[in-house]
Motif scaffolding. Structure first.
Motif, PDB file in Angstrom:
ATOM      1  N   SER A  13       0.849  -1.191   0.000  1.00  0.00           N
ATOM      2  CA  SER A  13       0.000   0.000   0.000  1.00  0.00           C
ATOM      3  C   SER A  13       0.886   1.243   0.000  1.00  0.00           C
ATOM      4  O   SER A  13       2.095   1.148   0.256  1.00  0.00           O
ATOM      5  CB  SER A  13      -0.895   0.003   1.238  1.00  0.00           C
ATOM      6  OG  SER A  13      -0.115   0.233   2.408  1.00  0.00           O
ATOM      7  N   ALA A 170     -13.530   0.149  -1.953  1.00  0.00           N
ATOM      8  CA  ALA A 170     -12.985   1.278  -1.199  1.00  0.00           C
ATOM      9  C   ALA A 170     -12.885   2.504  -2.093  1.00  0.00           C
ATOM     10  O   ALA A 170     -12.510   2.404  -3.265  1.00  0.00           O
ATOM     11  CB  ALA A 170     -11.616   0.925  -0.637  1.00  0.00           C
ATOM     12  N   ASP A 171     -13.198   3.673  -1.528  1.00  0.00           N
ATOM     13  CA  ASP A 171     -13.186   4.905  -2.318  1.00  0.00           C
ATOM     14  C   ASP A 171     -11.789   5.261  -2.819  1.00  0.00           C
ATOM     15  O   ASP A 171     -11.656   5.947  -3.842  1.00  0.00           O
ATOM     16  CB  ASP A 171     -13.735   6.072  -1.491  1.00  0.00           C
ATOM     17  CG  ASP A 171     -15.216   5.912  -1.184  1.00  0.00           C
ATOM     18  OD1 ASP A 171     -15.896   5.190  -1.936  1.00  0.00           O
ATOM     19  OD2 ASP A 171     -15.690   6.498  -0.188  1.00  0.00           O
ATOM     20  N   ASP A 172     -10.764   4.840  -2.100  1.00  0.00           N
ATOM     21  CA  ASP A 172      -9.395   5.222  -2.451  1.00  0.00           C
ATOM     22  C   ASP A 172      -8.596   4.065  -3.041  1.00  0.00           C
ATOM     23  O   ASP A 172      -7.368   4.061  -2.997  1.00  0.00           O
ATOM     24  CB  ASP A 172      -8.670   5.790  -1.236  1.00  0.00           C
ATOM     25  CG  ASP A 172      -8.624   4.792  -0.078  1.00  0.00           C
ATOM     26  OD1 ASP A 172      -9.336   3.770  -0.144  1.00  0.00           O
ATOM     27  OD2 ASP A 172      -7.891   5.048   0.899  1.00  0.00           O
ATOM     28  N   CYS A 173      -9.276   3.073  -3.599  1.00  0.00           N
ATOM     29  CA  CYS A 173      -8.586   1.922  -4.194  1.00  0.00           C
ATOM     30  C   CYS A 173      -9.200   1.626  -5.550  1.00  0.00           C
ATOM     31  O   CYS A 173     -10.419   1.504  -5.681  1.00  0.00           O
ATOM     32  CB  CYS A 173      -8.702   0.701  -3.278  1.00  0.00           C
ATOM     33  SG  CYS A 173      -7.861  -0.777  -3.914  1.00  0.00           S
ATOM     34  N   GLN A 174      -8.350   1.507  -6.568  1.00  0.00           N
ATOM     35  CA  GLN A 174      -8.825   1.243  -7.932  1.00  0.00           C
ATOM     36  C   GLN A 174      -8.436  -0.148  -8.430  1.00  0.00           C
ATOM     37  O   GLN A 174      -8.503  -0.422  -9.631  1.00  0.00           O
ATOM     38  CB  GLN A 174      -8.277   2.304  -8.889  1.00  0.00           C
ATOM     39  CG  GLN A 174      -8.865   3.694  -8.704  1.00  0.00           C
ATOM     40  CD  GLN A 174      -8.255   4.417  -7.520  1.00  0.00           C
ATOM     41  OE1 GLN A 174      -7.047   4.399  -7.331  1.00  0.00           O
ATOM     42  NE2 GLN A 174      -9.091   5.049  -6.709  1.00  0.00           N
ATOM     43  N   CYS A 194      -8.363  -3.425   2.344  1.00  0.00           N
ATOM     44  CA  CYS A 194      -9.563  -2.593   2.255  1.00  0.00           C
ATOM     45  C   CYS A 194     -10.730  -3.164   3.054  1.00  0.00           C
ATOM     46  O   CYS A 194     -11.508  -2.410   3.629  1.00  0.00           O
ATOM     47  CB  CYS A 194      -9.944  -2.396   0.796  1.00  0.00           C
ATOM     48  SG  CYS A 194      -8.750  -1.373  -0.115  1.00  0.00           S
ATOM     49  N   ARG A 197     -10.021  -2.286   6.680  1.00  0.00           N
ATOM     50  CA  ARG A 197     -10.159  -0.835   6.887  1.00  0.00           C
ATOM     51  C   ARG A 197     -11.620  -0.451   6.967  1.00  0.00           C
ATOM     52  O   ARG A 197     -12.007   0.401   7.775  1.00  0.00           O
ATOM     53  CB  ARG A 197      -9.474  -0.071   5.751  1.00  0.00           C
ATOM     54  CG  ARG A 197      -7.960  -0.138   5.769  1.00  0.00           C
ATOM     55  CD  ARG A 197      -7.350   0.889   4.849  1.00  0.00           C
ATOM     56  NE  ARG A 197      -7.802   0.701   3.471  1.00  0.00           N
ATOM     57  CZ  ARG A 197      -7.752   1.650   2.540  1.00  0.00           C
ATOM     58  NH1 ARG A 197      -7.317   2.852   2.842  1.00  0.00           N
ATOM     59  NH2 ARG A 197      -8.156   1.398   1.310  1.00  0.00           N
ATOM     60  N   HIS A 198     -12.449  -1.075   6.126  1.00  0.00           N
ATOM     61  CA  HIS A 198     -13.885  -0.790   6.168  1.00  0.00           C
ATOM     62  C   HIS A 198     -14.481  -1.231   7.493  1.00  0.00           C
ATOM     63  O   HIS A 198     -15.287  -0.497   8.092  1.00  0.00           O
ATOM     64  CB  HIS A 198     -14.585  -1.513   5.020  1.00  0.00           C
ATOM     65  CG  HIS A 198     -16.080  -1.417   5.070  1.00  0.00           C
ATOM     66  ND1 HIS A 198     -16.765  -0.273   4.738  1.00  0.00           N
ATOM     67  CD2 HIS A 198     -17.020  -2.332   5.451  1.00  0.00           C
ATOM     68  CE1 HIS A 198     -18.067  -0.478   4.896  1.00  0.00           C
ATOM     69  NE2 HIS A 198     -18.241  -1.708   5.329  1.00  0.00           N
TER      70      HIS A 198
END
Length: 212
Positions: A13, A170-174, A194, A197-198
């Motif tokens: 990460s 996740a909003d910050d993972c593509q 992710c 983290r959620h």
């Protein structure tokens, strides 16, 4: 051609945390090596040796010396990867033939052409060992590797899991993956990263809610 390890890659990460990521298929394992546009900053395939290192870590698990890769072949694999990024992202957004079905950009026919050109070449030839187990393929080259990856992608895009290609929730993972689980409910690139983290954020939010 595959080894006995758990399929998938070990990624890092931005904060340096290691986590296991299994995108579900070989072609999608290539995507974290870099990509078009904003993904270019993650590029790791600078030299043929970099692609050979990825090859050993991929679900093919091929030992050094199995594949010979020239600078031109490395460039071709990077072009293939960038096309795969765009095609896979379009699939994950729900696009199939045009933008009317989604707000995502439509799949570019030029990217399909890149895929088809690569797949038209002979792939790496699988081998069987005397004991009946899979053996490394005969020595091949970068064009055969690209063909193997492209054929895997075509099988994915035209197969039963084509509608299960997804982007991490996740909003910050593509990161992109194909959900091959029976229930078809995979949401995260990795529960180690992710998914956990959620869970932590959800638990914190519940604790911060005022009691009635």
């Amino acid at each position: 051609m595959m080894d006995e390890r758990s399929p998938g890659l070990v990624l890092h990460s931005p904060g340096g945390t290691r986590f296991h990521f299994d995108p579900g298929t070989l072609c999608l394992e290539l995507l974290p090596t870099g990509g078009p546009g904003p993904y270019a900053r993650y590029e790791i395939l600078h030299r043929p040796s970099d692609l050979l290192e990825w090859l050993g870590q991929s679900r093919l698990g091929l030992p050094p010396g199995t594949v010979r890769i020239s600078d031109d072949q490395l460039a071709a694999v990077r072009t293939l990867r960038d096309a795969l990024w765009r095609l896979t992202a379009a699939r994950a957004s729900g696009d199939r033939t045009n933008a009317d079905r989604t707000n995502a950009d439509p799949a570019d026919p030029a990217d399909h052409a890149v895929l088809n050109r690569a797949a038209a070449r002979p792939p790496l030839a699988p081998q069987i060992a005397p004991d009946g187990t899979a053996a490394p393929p005969l020595p091949g080259d970068g064009d055969q590797l690209a063909s193997t990856i492209a054929r895997d992608a075509i099988a994915l895009f035209t197969g039963p899991h084509a509608d299960r290609i997804r982007e991490c929730g996740a909003d910050d993972c593509q990161l992109l993956f194909v959900d091959t689980s029976r229930p078809g409910r995979r949401r995260w690139c990795s529960m180690e990263r992710c998914g956990n983290r959620h869970k932590v954020r959800a638990l914190r939010a519940r604790r911060e809610q005022p009691e009635e």
